[in-house]
Scaffold this motif. Sequence first.
Motif, PDB file in Angstrom:
ATOM      1  N   UNK A 158      -2.829  28.141  36.246  1.00  0.00           N
ATOM      2  CA  UNK A 158      -1.652  27.287  36.118  1.00  0.00           C
ATOM      3  C   UNK A 158      -0.493  28.087  35.547  1.00  0.00           C
ATOM      4  N   UNK A 159       0.713  27.592  35.708  1.00  0.00           N
ATOM      5  CA  UNK A 159       1.884  28.285  35.155  1.00  0.00           C
ATOM      6  C   UNK A 159       1.824  28.386  33.654  1.00  0.00           C
ATOM      7  N   UNK A 160       0.951  27.578  33.038  1.00  0.00           N
ATOM      8  CA  UNK A 160       0.904  27.514  31.591  1.00  0.00           C
ATOM      9  C   UNK A 160       0.411  28.785  30.944  1.00  0.00           C
ATOM     10  N   UNK A 161      -0.357  29.593  31.656  1.00  0.00           N
ATOM     11  CA  UNK A 161      -0.957  30.761  31.026  1.00  0.00           C
ATOM     12  C   UNK A 161       0.126  31.709  30.542  1.00  0.00           C
ATOM     13  N   UNK A 166       7.205  20.560  23.271  1.00  0.00           N
ATOM     14  CA  UNK A 166       6.617  21.883  23.492  1.00  0.00           C
ATOM     15  C   UNK A 166       6.287  22.558  22.165  1.00  0.00           C
ATOM     16  N   UNK A 167       6.827  22.033  21.075  1.00  0.00           N
ATOM     17  CA  UNK A 167       6.626  22.736  19.818  1.00  0.00           C
ATOM     18  C   UNK A 167       5.823  21.915  18.807  1.00  0.00           C
ATOM     19  N   UNK A 168       5.723  20.632  19.032  1.00  0.00           N
ATOM     20  CA  UNK A 168       4.939  19.803  18.131  1.00  0.00           C
ATOM     21  C   UNK A 168       3.454  19.970  18.427  1.00  0.00           C
ATOM     22  N   UNK A 169       2.639  19.976  17.388  1.00  0.00           N
ATOM     23  CA  UNK A 169       1.200  20.140  17.607  1.00  0.00           C
ATOM     24  C   UNK A 169       0.618  18.957  18.369  1.00  0.00           C
ATOM     25  N   UNK A 170       1.340  17.836  18.403  1.00  0.00           N
ATOM     26  CA  UNK A 170       0.857  16.685  19.156  1.00  0.00           C
ATOM     27  C   UNK A 170       1.634  16.454  20.432  1.00  0.00           C
ATOM     28  N   UNK A 171       2.535  17.371  20.750  1.00  0.00           N
ATOM     29  CA  UNK A 171       3.359  17.204  21.937  1.00  0.00           C
ATOM     30  C   UNK A 171       2.556  17.441  23.202  1.00  0.00           C
ATOM     31  N   UNK A 172       2.872  16.656  24.234  1.00  0.00           N
ATOM     32  CA  UNK A 172       2.154  16.797  25.507  1.00  0.00           C
ATOM     33  C   UNK A 172       2.410  18.166  26.133  1.00  0.00           C
ATOM     34  N   UNK A 173       3.649  18.649  26.052  1.00  0.00           N
ATOM     35  CA  UNK A 173       3.980  19.938  26.675  1.00  0.00           C
ATOM     36  C   UNK A 173       3.195  21.072  26.022  1.00  0.00           C
ATOM     37  N   UNK A 181       8.561  28.532  31.546  1.00  0.00           N
ATOM     38  CA  UNK A 181       9.590  29.532  31.894  1.00  0.00           C
ATOM     39  C   UNK A 181      10.630  29.572  30.780  1.00  0.00           C
ATOM     40  N   UNK A 182      11.698  28.761  30.911  1.00  0.00           N
ATOM     41  CA  UNK A 182      12.694  28.751  29.834  1.00  0.00           C
ATOM     42  C   UNK A 182      12.150  28.074  28.574  1.00  0.00           C
ATOM     43  N   UNK A 183      11.089  27.306  28.740  1.00  0.00           N
ATOM     44  CA  UNK A 183      10.550  26.528  27.620  1.00  0.00           C
ATOM     45  C   UNK A 183       9.116  26.905  27.332  1.00  0.00           C
ATOM     46  N   UNK A 184       8.893  27.489  26.161  1.00  0.00           N
ATOM     47  CA  UNK A 184       7.557  27.845  25.713  1.00  0.00           C
ATOM     48  C   UNK A 184       7.470  27.467  24.237  1.00  0.00           C
ATOM     49  N   UNK A 185       6.257  27.453  23.659  1.00  0.00           N
ATOM     50  CA  UNK A 185       6.166  27.132  22.237  1.00  0.00           C
ATOM     51  C   UNK A 185       6.998  28.059  21.357  1.00  0.00           C
ATOM     52  N   UNK A 186       7.163  29.295  21.762  1.00  0.00           N
ATOM     53  CA  UNK A 186       7.946  30.217  20.949  1.00  0.00           C
ATOM     54  C   UNK A 186       9.425  29.930  21.036  1.00  0.00           C
ATOM     55  N   UNK A 187       9.893  29.523  22.225  1.00  0.00           N
ATOM     56  CA  UNK A 187      11.311  29.176  22.360  1.00  0.00           C
ATOM     57  C   UNK A 187      11.389  27.843  23.098  1.00  0.00           C
ATOM     58  N   UNK A 188      11.183  26.756  22.354  1.00  0.00           N
ATOM     59  CA  UNK A 188      11.134  25.437  22.977  1.00  0.00           C
ATOM     60  C   UNK A 188      12.527  24.901  23.281  1.00  0.00           C
TER      61      UNK A 188
END
Lengths: 373, 83
Positions: free
Chosen positions: A369-372, A351-358, A339-346
């Motif tokens: 899932x909400x992730x889509x 959420x923005x690291x290529x190895x990040x869990x988010x 929602x407020x946090x996506x790869x584009x606006x982390x």
Amino acid sequence: MKYLEEYRDAEVILRLAEQIRAATTRPWRIMEICGGQTNSILRAGLLQLLPSSLELIHGPGCPVCVTPERCIDQAIAIAFREDAVLCTFGDMLRVPGSDQSLLGARAAGGHVQMVTSPLDALQLAIREPSKQVVFFAVGFETTAPTTAVALKRAQVTGVENFSVLLAHVRVPPALEALLGEESRAIDGLLAAGHVCTVMGTRQYDSVAERFELPIVVTGFEPVDILRGVLRCVQMLEQGEHRVANEYRRVVNTGGNPVAQALVDEVFEVVDLPWRGLGTIVEGGLRLRSAFASYDAARLAIGPALSAGGPERAARATLCKSGLVLAGKIRPTECPAFGKQCTPRSPLGAPMVSSEGACAAYFKHAPKGDAAQP
Amino acid sequence: MCLAIPGRVVRLLAAELPTAEVAFGSIVKPICVALVPEVQVGDFVLAHVGFAITRLDEGEAARTLAALGELGDLGVLNGEAAP
């Protein structure tokens, strides 16, 4: 042949999953500590193959995610200097500092150069003698030796306009901090295979003994991960508290002595705040006095070092990356996820690291899932 | 950033810092071998941020390269973010 390989792999994966199911007689919580492993697990859909009594927890295995915010602010301050160029791995570009990311700083005129090796930064310093070339040294024990080589090279060849902004972190102390908590919810660990190629497995012996748990050195392919999980379950069921190596073809107990000696020569251990986790005793590295002149921290002055305004405070309240990194919640359990946090606006780093869990959950979570996006 | 990729040493270069040309599938890159000074042509190494960090067994290397190739991970060698 190619399809045969894939088929065999799928067969192997299913067989390992079956063996894991058969071996698991009690609920266990196993933490994996490598961001690369997290990605592999999500990408291959391994969580769905595990029995429900087995919980795979994602740990702080993402050096980009745990780089202190202040280091990013310092990097940005350096980038805005007229006389300086800040060289960084691509992974760090989008991670938010207190105010903005390095990418944002570059858009605003900051001198930010992406590099894929510390030697690229050293080469730039040699080519541009009038510039202060600073290498943003992020990474675990896998990466610290490479920074050490670059620093020694600079020293030997007398390159004076090269320096490093150090943010190297050490994993075992962070693990000890997590394992030492009273409400510890970790029964076993999967250690990162590639870190262990440098450090060996011996550094984990005392951790396994002191905290009484199995630690299994594991690779990052799906088959390797399941092998690691299986071995860990078997050890848990037997009550074995020691280190086992399920990545033997790449890792040996001693690691790489040349790399270790170099790290020891150039750096010393220091307490360091890990982003989201607080100060980790002996959790970082700093330059030894013989290399102190290569410390770029002295160049980091200016307004970019302010503590950030109300935006940052709001972000800090919403962002649960500390809980994600400590394995206390899954990314999908964070209210801001998707929602407020996506790869584009982390909101935070994972959420923005290529190895990040988010980021891994956002990219690979099952449909519905909400992730889509 | 944990990411280390296996490659095959095809040539040792005469450079001030020990360097080798390493083949990752069809991509060949100069890799610093200061951390594995005993490396020979034909050896497989694990490469991380432009450095070989260890040598490894050929069979394992070939297997991992195949898996990485399929997953599109070789792009990281050119500075692309991992997929």
